[in-house]
Design a protein around this motif. Sequence first.
Motif, mmCIF file in Angstrom:
data_model
loop_
_atom_site.group_PDB
_atom_site.id
_atom_site.type_symbol
_atom_site.label_atom_id
_atom_site.label_comp_id
_atom_site.label_asym_id
_atom_site.label_seq_id
_atom_site.Cartn_x
_atom_site.Cartn_y
_atom_site.Cartn_z
ATOM 1 N N LEU A 13 -5.092 2.828 0.698
ATOM 2 C CA LEU A 13 -3.814 3.317 1.212
ATOM 3 C C LEU A 13 -3.088 2.229 1.993
ATOM 4 C CD1 LEU A 13 -2.033 5.831 1.349
ATOM 5 C CD2 LEU A 13 -3.145 6.415 3.503
ATOM 6 N N THR A 14 -3.828 1.462 2.789
ATOM 7 C CA THR A 14 -3.206 0.370 3.542
ATOM 8 C C THR A 14 -2.577 -0.650 2.605
ATOM 9 O OG1 THR A 14 -4.801 0.628 5.342
ATOM 10 C CG2 THR A 14 -3.621 -1.458 5.230
ATOM 11 N N CYS A 15 -3.312 -1.032 1.562
ATOM 12 C CA CYS A 15 -2.792 -2.005 0.592
ATOM 13 C C CYS A 15 -1.572 -1.459 -0.141
ATOM 14 C CB CYS A 15 -3.878 -2.365 -0.418
ATOM 15 S SG CYS A 15 -5.275 -3.264 0.280
ATOM 16 N N VAL A 16 -1.630 -0.195 -0.537
ATOM 17 C CA VAL A 16 -0.517 0.418 -1.257
ATOM 18 C C VAL A 16 0.734 0.457 -0.392
ATOM 19 C CG1 VAL A 16 0.325 2.609 -2.201
ATOM 20 C CG2 VAL A 16 -1.936 1.763 -2.845
ATOM 21 N N LEU A 17 0.588 0.847 0.849
ATOM 22 C CA LEU A 17 1.739 0.915 1.753
ATOM 23 C C LEU A 17 2.349 -0.460 1.972
ATOM 24 C CD1 LEU A 17 0.383 3.467 4.389
ATOM 25 C CD2 LEU A 17 2.182 3.862 2.703
ATOM 26 N N ARG A 18 1.501 -1.475 2.062
ATOM 27 C CA ARG A 18 2.026 -2.830 2.243
ATOM 28 C C ARG A 18 2.763 -3.297 0.996
ATOM 29 N NH1 ARG A 18 -2.125 -6.254 6.147
ATOM 30 N NH2 ARG A 18 -1.991 -4.768 7.871
ATOM 31 N N ALA A 19 2.214 -2.973 -0.174
ATOM 32 C CA ALA A 19 2.903 -3.343 -1.416
ATOM 33 C C ALA A 19 4.247 -2.632 -1.531
ATOM 34 C CB ALA A 19 2.022 -3.013 -2.612
ATOM 35 N N MET A 20 4.287 -1.361 -1.136
ATOM 36 C CA MET A 20 5.537 -0.599 -1.205
ATOM 37 C C MET A 20 6.589 -1.133 -0.251
ATOM 38 S SD MET A 20 3.831 3.207 -1.479
ATOM 39 C CE MET A 20 5.324 4.172 -1.726
ATOM 40 N N ASP A 21 6.151 -1.837 0.778
ATOM 41 C CA ASP A 21 7.064 -2.365 1.790
ATOM 42 C C ASP A 21 7.424 -3.825 1.534
ATOM 43 O OD1 ASP A 21 8.529 -1.917 4.236
ATOM 44 O OD2 ASP A 21 7.047 -3.153 5.275
ATOM 45 N N TYR A 22 6.847 -4.405 0.492
ATOM 46 C CA TYR A 22 7.066 -5.837 0.235
ATOM 47 C C TYR A 22 8.471 -6.038 -0.353
ATOM 48 C CZ TYR A 22 5.641 -10.646 -0.628
ATOM 49 O OH TYR A 22 5.528 -12.019 -0.580
ATOM 50 N N PRO A 23 9.166 -7.124 0.009
ATOM 51 C CA PRO A 23 10.551 -7.299 -0.466
ATOM 52 C C PRO A 23 10.686 -7.467 -1.976
ATOM 53 C CG PRO A 23 10.108 -8.701 1.441
ATOM 54 C CD PRO A 23 8.788 -8.126 1.034
ATOM 55 N N HIS A 24 9.724 -8.085 -2.644
ATOM 56 C CA HIS A 24 9.855 -8.358 -4.079
ATOM 57 C C HIS A 24 9.713 -7.064 -4.869
ATOM 58 C CE1 HIS A 24 9.076 -9.999 -8.079
ATOM 59 N NE2 HIS A 24 9.577 -11.139 -7.647
ATOM 60 N N SER A 25 10.655 -6.813 -5.801
ATOM 61 C CA SER A 25 10.657 -5.549 -6.544
ATOM 62 C C SER A 25 9.420 -5.389 -7.420
ATOM 63 C CB SER A 25 11.918 -5.450 -7.410
ATOM 64 O OG SER A 25 11.960 -6.496 -8.374
ATOM 65 N N GLY A 26 8.883 -6.488 -7.952
ATOM 66 C CA GLY A 26 7.686 -6.392 -8.772
ATOM 67 C C GLY A 26 6.480 -5.931 -7.984
ATOM 68 N N VAL A 27 6.380 -6.377 -6.746
ATOM 69 C CA VAL A 27 5.288 -5.946 -5.866
ATOM 70 C C VAL A 27 5.481 -4.482 -5.500
ATOM 71 C CG1 VAL A 27 4.111 -6.366 -3.672
ATOM 72 C CG2 VAL A 27 5.018 -8.294 -4.977
ATOM 73 N N ARG A 28 6.707 -4.099 -5.179
ATOM 74 C CA ARG A 28 6.992 -2.695 -4.835
ATOM 75 C C ARG A 28 6.679 -1.774 -6.007
ATOM 76 N NH1 ARG A 28 11.826 -4.621 -2.717
ATOM 77 N NH2 ARG A 28 13.012 -3.531 -4.313
ATOM 78 N N ALA A 29 6.992 -2.235 -7.232
ATOM 79 C CA ALA A 29 6.723 -1.409 -8.412
ATOM 80 C C ALA A 29 5.224 -1.149 -8.556
ATOM 81 C CB ALA A 29 7.267 -2.082 -9.662
ATOM 82 N N ASN A 30 4.402 -2.177 -8.372
ATOM 83 C CA ASN A 30 2.954 -1.983 -8.435
ATOM 84 C C ASN A 30 2.470 -1.070 -7.316
ATOM 85 O OD1 ASN A 30 2.094 -3.445 -10.742
ATOM 86 N ND2 ASN A 30 2.350 -5.380 -9.652
#
Length: 438
Positions: free
Chosen positions: A198-215
């Motif tokens: 969950l921590t990793c997912v939340l960080r990815a969702m908050d990352y500026p790059h759209s490809g990271v957010r999509a993952n």
Amino acid sequence: MTRGDVDLADVARAAVPTPELIRALVRDEVDADARSTFTESALTALQTLRERCLELEPPSVISNNPSSSRPRALVEPVEDAPVRVLELSSTALALAACASHGRTSSRDVPGWSSEALADAADATFEACVGAAHASMAFRELATREFMDTLRAPGAEGGFGADAEVADARAIVASRQMRWCVDASTQAMDVSDVLDVALTCVLRAMDYPHSGVRANGARAASVIARRRGEEGFPAEVLLDASRSLLVGAVEDVWPHALETACTLTPIVENDEDFRKTFDKALDTACLRGLDVAYARPLLDIFPDFTRSAGVRVVAHLSRLLPLLCSYLHAVKDDIAIDAAKLIAIVIENSWPRMHAHCASMWPHAKRAYAEADGRSAKRCDELRLVIRGIVELLQLAAGKEFTRVWSADLDVPEHARELVAFLESLPEEREFKTSIVVA
């Protein structure tokens, strides 16, 4: 871990794409020879890991205690010693190699990989990691690499090349994390890794790059499906997914929408239903008839609308015009599914239909007439659903709706049959419904 001059940790690292390769892919400047060299070396590395899997070092034991599983930097200072690199076990690195190429449940293969590499990665995971080490290896990767790599860069994050390298690493890490959360979950006890996942997912969702957010959004939708587990932090993931709906790009939209609409009924709060409807409709209305946005909404909103019940009434002024516009979509499935969703909306907002029936009638008659331009099968299917819609409107709005369609002198020739259908309905009928009106 080694035999001869071969270090299996280095072998595993060779299967992970470099930041240089990712940067070239993002810029669409990748050299064919460089890509071929990487895929060949990655395929050899995965094969070597399978052949030598018995020599892999077991993953490190990472405590489940939250205080001991805080994000750790890959590079940490040691007192009175030069900076050292935190070593990952070769099994954790093998998991990272597999996660770089393996297929997820949606069967997709990343742009840097290939079908042959995906096959090799899936086989290597089964042989080298599997159920015995999946949870521990994922926890080790998450706490020692993913959490740090997926941290959104602050003001000190750097510019130009430095920022591109950070983004490239985050793109790879987010894909690895998503694969671990998705494709390998059958081999691990999810409760053992939910906290770090969950921590990793939340960080990815908050990352500026759209490809990271999509993952991150894709991984979030997988986690949301396990919402029934005791202690599941639905509110946290719901807030994050709703934030992603604002201005969501095409790759993020369906997964953020699925997560938000899945978790909102679990939280079961009127205010949360309102927020989810508002955020989703903000983006959907902005995108109009864009199929990439319409299709996910039509897939996800039927169940969400049923769970919302009469709460949907507050959003009719935006939802109904959007769905009525979908009735005229070129794609048959969009028009038909929009008609089906309109029927669900009517059933859940029965007392308010008298205020909307007049604005819905022009769309219904036009879509009925336009159905002649579709294939014979889809024409009949769409017209059948539209007849169901006007029948529901007649039952819900009664004389108000009768005044609208009976006074309409501008009915297309191909929609006269719809008027005849309405004329054939009894003037008063009792509608049996299980809807509870607040």
